[in-house]
Structures are given as structure tokens and as C-alpha cells.
Design a protein around this motif. Structure first.
Motif, PDB file in Angstrom:
ATOM      1  N   PHE A  92       4.019 -19.327  -3.349  1.00 19.29           N
ATOM      2  CA  PHE A  92       3.068 -18.745  -4.310  1.00 19.29           C
ATOM      3  C   PHE A  92       2.347 -17.549  -3.698  1.00 19.29           C
ATOM      4  O   PHE A  92       2.245 -16.475  -4.312  1.00 19.29           O
ATOM      5  N   LEU A  93       1.842 -17.720  -2.472  1.00 19.70           N
ATOM      6  CA  LEU A  93       1.111 -16.632  -1.815  1.00 19.70           C
ATOM      7  C   LEU A  93       2.022 -15.451  -1.542  1.00 19.70           C
ATOM      8  O   LEU A  93       1.613 -14.291  -1.673  1.00 19.70           O
ATOM      9  N   PHE A  94       3.281 -15.748  -1.176  1.00 25.71           N
ATOM     10  CA  PHE A  94       4.240 -14.677  -0.915  1.00 25.71           C
ATOM     11  C   PHE A  94       4.495 -13.856  -2.177  1.00 25.71           C
ATOM     12  O   PHE A  94       4.530 -12.628  -2.157  1.00 25.71           O
ATOM     13  N   VAL A  95       4.679 -14.560  -3.291  1.00 24.16           N
ATOM     14  CA  VAL A  95       4.925 -13.876  -4.567  1.00 24.16           C
ATOM     15  C   VAL A  95       3.722 -13.025  -4.963  1.00 24.16           C
ATOM     16  O   VAL A  95       3.861 -11.874  -5.383  1.00 24.16           O
ATOM     17  N   GLN A  96       2.505 -13.602  -4.810  1.00 26.58           N
ATOM     18  CA  GLN A  96       1.300 -12.860  -5.161  1.00 26.58           C
ATOM     19  C   GLN A  96       1.142 -11.627  -4.294  1.00 26.58           C
ATOM     20  O   GLN A  96       0.809 -10.539  -4.769  1.00 26.58           O
ATOM     21  N   LEU A  97       1.418 -11.794  -2.994  1.00 26.22           N
ATOM     22  CA  LEU A  97       1.305 -10.669  -2.076  1.00 26.22           C
ATOM     23  C   LEU A  97       2.340  -9.610  -2.382  1.00 26.22           C
ATOM     24  O   LEU A  97       2.062  -8.415  -2.360  1.00 26.22           O
ATOM     25  N   SER A  98       3.552 -10.060  -2.720  1.00 28.16           N
ATOM     26  CA  SER A  98       4.615  -9.119  -3.060  1.00 28.16           C
ATOM     27  C   SER A  98       4.268  -8.321  -4.303  1.00 28.16           C
ATOM     28  O   SER A  98       4.485  -7.114  -4.377  1.00 28.16           O
ATOM     29  N   CYS A  99       3.700  -9.006  -5.309  1.00 24.74           N
ATOM     30  CA  CYS A  99       3.296  -8.322  -6.545  1.00 24.74           C
ATOM     31  C   CYS A  99       2.196  -7.305  -6.262  1.00 24.74           C
ATOM     32  O   CYS A  99       2.216  -6.185  -6.780  1.00 24.74           O
ATOM     33  N   ALA A 100       1.233  -7.718  -5.450  1.00 26.26           N
ATOM     34  CA  ALA A 100       0.128  -6.811  -5.110  1.00 26.26           C
ATOM     35  C   ALA A 100       0.644  -5.598  -4.364  1.00 26.26           C
ATOM     36  O   ALA A 100       0.256  -4.464  -4.645  1.00 26.26           O
ATOM     37  N   ASN A 101       1.572  -5.839  -3.397  1.00 25.36           N
ATOM     38  CA  ASN A 101       2.123  -4.726  -2.638  1.00 25.36           C
ATOM     39  C   ASN A 101       2.941  -3.810  -3.525  1.00 25.36           C
ATOM     40  O   ASN A 101       2.897  -2.589  -3.391  1.00 25.36           O
ATOM     41  N   ALA A 102       3.709  -4.420  -4.457  1.00 27.96           N
ATOM     42  CA  ALA A 102       4.519  -3.604  -5.364  1.00 27.96           C
ATOM     43  C   ALA A 102       3.632  -2.710  -6.197  1.00 27.96           C
ATOM     44  O   ALA A 102       3.944  -1.542  -6.456  1.00 27.96           O
ATOM     45  N   GLN A 103       2.476  -3.259  -6.639  1.00 21.15           N
ATOM     46  CA  GLN A 103       1.548  -2.458  -7.431  1.00 21.15           C
ATOM     47  C   GLN A 103       0.870  -1.401  -6.571  1.00 21.15           C
ATOM     48  O   GLN A 103       0.829  -0.228  -6.920  1.00 21.15           O
ATOM     49  N   ASN A 104       0.364  -1.811  -5.402  1.00 21.46           N
ATOM     50  CA  ASN A 104      -0.374  -0.883  -4.556  1.00 21.46           C
ATOM     51  C   ASN A 104       0.512   0.206  -3.979  1.00 21.46           C
ATOM     52  O   ASN A 104       0.019   1.262  -3.585  1.00 21.46           O
ATOM     53  N   ASN A 105       1.822  -0.031  -3.893  1.00 19.89           N
ATOM     54  CA  ASN A 105       2.732   0.991  -3.400  1.00 19.89           C
ATOM     55  C   ASN A 105       2.851   2.165  -4.359  1.00 19.89           C
ATOM     56  O   ASN A 105       3.489   3.162  -4.038  1.00 19.89           O
ATOM     57  N   GLN A 106       2.255   2.034  -5.539  1.00 22.92           N
ATOM     58  CA  GLN A 106       2.285   3.136  -6.502  1.00 22.92           C
ATOM     59  C   GLN A 106       1.124   4.105  -6.304  1.00 22.92           C
ATOM     60  O   GLN A 106       1.070   5.143  -6.960  1.00 22.92           O
ATOM     61  N   TRP A 107       0.186   3.771  -5.444  1.00 27.45           N
ATOM     62  CA  TRP A 107      -0.914   4.678  -5.121  1.00 27.45           C
ATOM     63  C   TRP A 107      -1.394   4.402  -3.708  1.00 27.45           C
ATOM     64  O   TRP A 107      -0.941   3.469  -3.041  1.00 27.45           O
ATOM     65  N   LEU A 108      -2.317   5.219  -3.229  1.00 30.04           N
ATOM     66  CA  LEU A 108      -2.884   5.063  -1.890  1.00 30.04           C
ATOM     67  C   LEU A 108      -4.350   4.695  -1.987  1.00 30.04           C
ATOM     68  O   LEU A 108      -5.042   5.123  -2.915  1.00 30.04           O
ATOM     69  N   GLN A 109      -4.828   3.954  -0.999  1.00 24.29           N
ATOM     70  CA  GLN A 109      -6.262   3.680  -0.929  1.00 24.29           C
ATOM     71  C   GLN A 109      -6.687   3.671   0.535  1.00 24.29           C
ATOM     72  O   GLN A 109      -5.999   3.118   1.393  1.00 24.29           O
ATOM     73  N   PHE A 110      -7.830   4.312   0.796  1.00 26.65           N
ATOM     74  CA  PHE A 110      -8.357   4.412   2.151  1.00 26.65           C
ATOM     75  C   PHE A 110      -9.783   3.855   2.178  1.00 26.65           C
ATOM     76  O   PHE A 110     -10.607   4.196   1.326  1.00 26.65           O
ATOM     77  N   GLN A 111     -10.048   3.005   3.155  1.00 29.76           N
ATOM     78  CA  GLN A 111     -11.363   2.398   3.330  1.00 29.76           C
ATOM     79  C   GLN A 111     -12.043   3.022   4.551  1.00 29.76           C
ATOM     80  O   GLN A 111     -11.421   3.174   5.600  1.00 29.76           O
ATOM     81  N   ALA A 112     -13.323   3.354   4.408  1.00 25.14           N
ATOM     82  CA  ALA A 112     -14.061   3.998   5.493  1.00 25.14           C
ATOM     83  C   ALA A 112     -14.539   2.976   6.513  1.00 25.14           C
ATOM     84  O   ALA A 112     -14.910   1.852   6.163  1.00 25.14           O
ATOM     85  N   ALA A 113     -14.522   3.377   7.776  1.00 21.27           N
ATOM     86  CA  ALA A 113     -15.064   2.519   8.838  1.00 21.27           C
ATOM     87  C   ALA A 113     -16.573   2.360   8.674  1.00 21.27           C
ATOM     88  O   ALA A 113     -17.136   1.301   8.942  1.00 21.27           O
ATOM     89  N   GLN A 114     -17.238   3.430   8.221  1.00 25.76           N
ATOM     90  CA  GLN A 114     -18.674   3.398   7.948  1.00 25.76           C
ATOM     91  C   GLN A 114     -18.895   3.870   6.512  1.00 25.76           C
ATOM     92  O   GLN A 114     -19.214   5.038   6.275  1.00 25.76           O
ATOM     93  N   PRO A 115     -18.720   2.985   5.542  1.00 24.83           N
ATOM     94  CA  PRO A 115     -18.747   3.386   4.129  1.00 24.83           C
ATOM     95  C   PRO A 115     -20.117   3.855   3.656  1.00 24.83           C
ATOM     96  O   PRO A 115     -21.143   3.330   4.082  1.00 24.83           O
ATOM     97  N   ASN A 116     -20.099   4.859   2.772  1.00 25.12           N
ATOM     98  CA  ASN A 116     -21.353   5.345   2.180  1.00 25.12           C
ATOM     99  C   ASN A 116     -21.597   4.730   0.808  1.00 25.12           C
ATOM    100  O   ASN A 116     -22.563   5.091   0.122  1.00 25.12           O
ATOM    101  N   GLY A 117     -20.683   3.837   0.373  1.00 27.75           N
ATOM    102  CA  GLY A 117     -20.880   3.129  -0.890  1.00 27.75           C
ATOM    103  C   GLY A 117     -20.332   3.829  -2.114  1.00 27.75           C
ATOM    104  O   GLY A 117     -20.478   3.318  -3.233  1.00 27.75           O
TER     105      GLY A 117
END
Length: 346
Positions: free
Chosen positions: A25-50
Motif C-alpha cells: 500500500f505504501l509503495f503504491v501511494q509513494l509511486s503515485c505521489a512520485n508520478a504526480q510530483n515528477n510533473q513539476w518541481l518543488q524546492f524547500q528552503a533551509a531557512q524558510p521565510n514562510g
């Protein structure tokens, strides 16, 4: 004893099966999430400004698929913004294809966005994607438009009968004349003022606003894309940078005194049906190769601070150093790097 042993063995098997089921179940969920997220990029800041910025690429000529990931990495790494970069994706291949005008996955990220940077050209998106853009603008949230964002949408074909056809650059609908470009950014597509591919743009800082923090560290702008024609900006627009046509395609090219200067970067307010007022910054500069100019990158970074009401946080000289390699293509049709996926720009 045999019954007891069988009981333990049965329970052991049951636990193993449950564990395997959970793993699957977790593998399938992770695979679906990765398949979706592979359609765009997201970057998280080490020191986020919110603050969260969504950058929307999708043009056939000026390679926003190159420039927006570069800007996102600068904004996240040096300035603390969470960033999400969206692309025109061919649904058959899952690859970035700026010529595919009808699909930009991930626009649902606008529900948590504090700012959008848009660099699309003539997109005709399905209603379920356009709704996120419409809702965002009805909320009066800030917008930064680059280069072809003056003609970000077209409604001559697939969007012709859409409730969002008013976004098209040729719109005649009352209150939406000339579409998104005119009503939100201040101008639609008019024409090339400079000779395209033969003349560049020299940015002339407007001395009336030289103390504006958005111009901190911005003094020397030259880019190879030509000056666009601007016909009629609204009264509340503040032109921060004027554009002079240069007689050539190098930074040393002389300015043309035969052609008038045009606005190339300005701020204004906008409001659509809801009446909620929002802030907009637009520049007709912004091809991927334009961003080799440090001061243009700095102008955009400063504009992001301004757009999300952090003007007092604009540095005297914003750090706009590239994060990783940046080797942009010269602008042109049909020259984008084929077969790439969003993660290739990570």
C-alpha cells in the motif's frame, strides 16, 4: 500443544501478510505521489521565510522551461522562498514540450501560493486547470509576468467556448478587453518595437523611482531580446525601467535614437470580478538568455519581495548567484531541449 503451535503459526502468517499488504500500500501511494510530483518541481528552503511562489512556464520561443527553475533555485536557496515550478507537459510522453499548449499539471499548487510568476505564451488550458488561475486572481493575490505573459493565453481554438475565454489576448468581453495581459498586467501583445533577433534592449532606470527598494542594486540591464511595443498603460502604472532599442545584439551595441523608448518593467494594481485588488509587476524582458544579466535577475528577486509585502526586507544588493550550472539557449522556435522531464532541471 499442536493446536497452540498452529495458533501461533497462523497469527505469524497473518502478521506477515498484514505487513506485506502495508508495504505494498505504501509503495503504491509513494509511486503515485512520485508520478504526480515528477510533473513539476518543488524546492524547500533551509531557512524558510514562510512564502510560497509558484512559477508557471510554457512558451515556445523564450525557453521559460530553463529560466524559471533557475529563478526558483535562487529564490529558495538565497532568499528562503518555497518554490514550485510548473511546465507544459505532453501527457503522452510525460516530457516537457513548450509547443503543447493545453496542459500545465500542478496548477492546484496555486491554492497555497502567495505569488505567481507567469511566463506562458498563447496557452489554451482546460477549464479544470484554468479554474485555479481564476480563483487565485479573484482573491487579489500578486502576479509577476515575464515577456510573453502579456499574451499568456489564447482562446481562438480549444478555449473558444470556455467560461475562461475572456483570458485570451484578443478578448472583446466587457471588462476583459485584451484579456489577462491587459486587465492584469497592463498590456496585451501589440508588436515588436525593436527588430526581433537583430536588436536588443538597454534598460534605462527611471530616475523618478531610483529610491524605490525594488531597484536596489539594479543599474545595468542589457538583454538580447528586443523591446516590445506598449500602447497604453493604465494611469496607476509606475514605470521602473524604460527600454531603449540597441542597434545590435551585444551589450556594447549603441542605442537607437530613431525609435522611442518604451516601458519594459512596471508595477500596477489589478482587480477582476470579485473586486479584490491585487498587485502586479510586469516586464517585457525575460527570455532565458536575458537572465544571464545579473541586474535583471536582481530586479525579479526584488519584485518578489515587493509582491508578498516584504519590501522592507529587500537587500541592498540581492544575492542572485546561480545555483548550479545555467547555460541557456538562444531564443528561437523549435529549439527547446527535447525529451526532458521536470527533474532534469533540478
Amino acid at each position: 500443544m499442536k493446536t497452540k503451535a498452529l495458533f501461533y503459526k497462523t497469527n505469524e502468517h497473518r502478521l506477515i501478510l498484514m505487513s506485506l499488504s502495508l508495504i505494498i500500500f505504501l509503495f503504491v501511494q509513494l509511486s503515485c505521489a512520485n508520478a504526480q510530483n515528477n510533473q513539476w518541481l518543488q524546492f524547500q528552503a533551509a531557512q524558510p521565510n514562510g512564502k510560497h511562489i509558484v512559477l508557471i512556464s510554457g512558451d515556445e520561443e523564450y525557453h521559460s522551461e530553463e529560466s524559471l527553475p533557475m529563478l526558483a533555485k535562487i529564490l529558495t536557496t538565497h532568499h528562503g522562498f518555497k518554490t514550485t515550478v510548473l511546465f507544459s507537459i505532453d501527457p503522452k510522453t510525460g516530457t516537457i514540450d513548450p509547443t503543447y499548449q493545453n496542459n500545465i499539471p500542478g496548477l492546484n499548487n496555486l491554492t497555497s501560493a502567495d505569488l505567481i510568476i507567469i511566463a506562458t505564451r498563447f496557452r489554451e488550458l482546460p477549464d479544470e486547470q484554468m479554474k485555479y488561475i481564476d480563483d487565485y486572481l479573484k482573491a487579489g493575490k500578486p502576479v509577476i509576468g515575464l515577456r510573453t505573459a502579456t499574451h499568456a493565453f489564447n482562446a481562438e481554438n480549444k478555449m473558444k467556448d470556455s467560461p475562461y475565454a475572456k483570458y485570451g489576448y484578443l478578448s472583446k468581453e466587457a471588462g476583459w478587453e485584451d484579456g489577462f495581459g491587459k486587465q492584469v498586467l497592463g498590456e496585451t501583445w501589440i508588436d515588436h518595437h525593436g527588430q526581433h533577433g537583430k536588436e536588443g534592449t538597454r534598460g534605462l532606470i527611471n530616475g523618478l523611482f531610483k529610491e524605490n527598494p525594488m531597484l536596489n542594486g539594479v543599474s545595468d540591464i542589457w538583454v538580447p531580446t528586443d523591446v516590445y511595443t506598449i500602447k497604453d498603460l493604465v494611469a496607476d502604472a509606475k514605470v521602473l525601467v524604460w527600454g531603449q532599442v540597441t542597434k545590435g545584439m551585444t551589450a556594447e551595441s549603441l542605442g537607437s535614437w530613431e525609435k522611442t523608448i518604451m516601458p519594459v518593467a512596471w508595477t500596477k494594481s489589478y482587480s477582476i470580478e470579485s473586486g479584490t485588488k491585487g498587485k502586479a509587476f510586469a516586464t517585457t524582458m525575460g527570455s532565458s538568455i536575458d537572465f544571464l544579466n545579473e541586474d535583471l535577475r536582481r530586479l525579479i528577486v526584488n519584485a518578489c519581495y515587493w509582491a508578498v509585502d516584504l519590501t522592507d526586507k529587500i537587500p541592498e544588493k540581492s544575492n542572485v548567484d546561480f545555483v548550479g550550472n545555467y547555460e541557456p539557449l538562444m531564443f528561437g522556435f523549435g529549439t527547446f531541449k527535447k525529451g526532458l522531464k521536470p527533474n532534469d532541471y533540478r
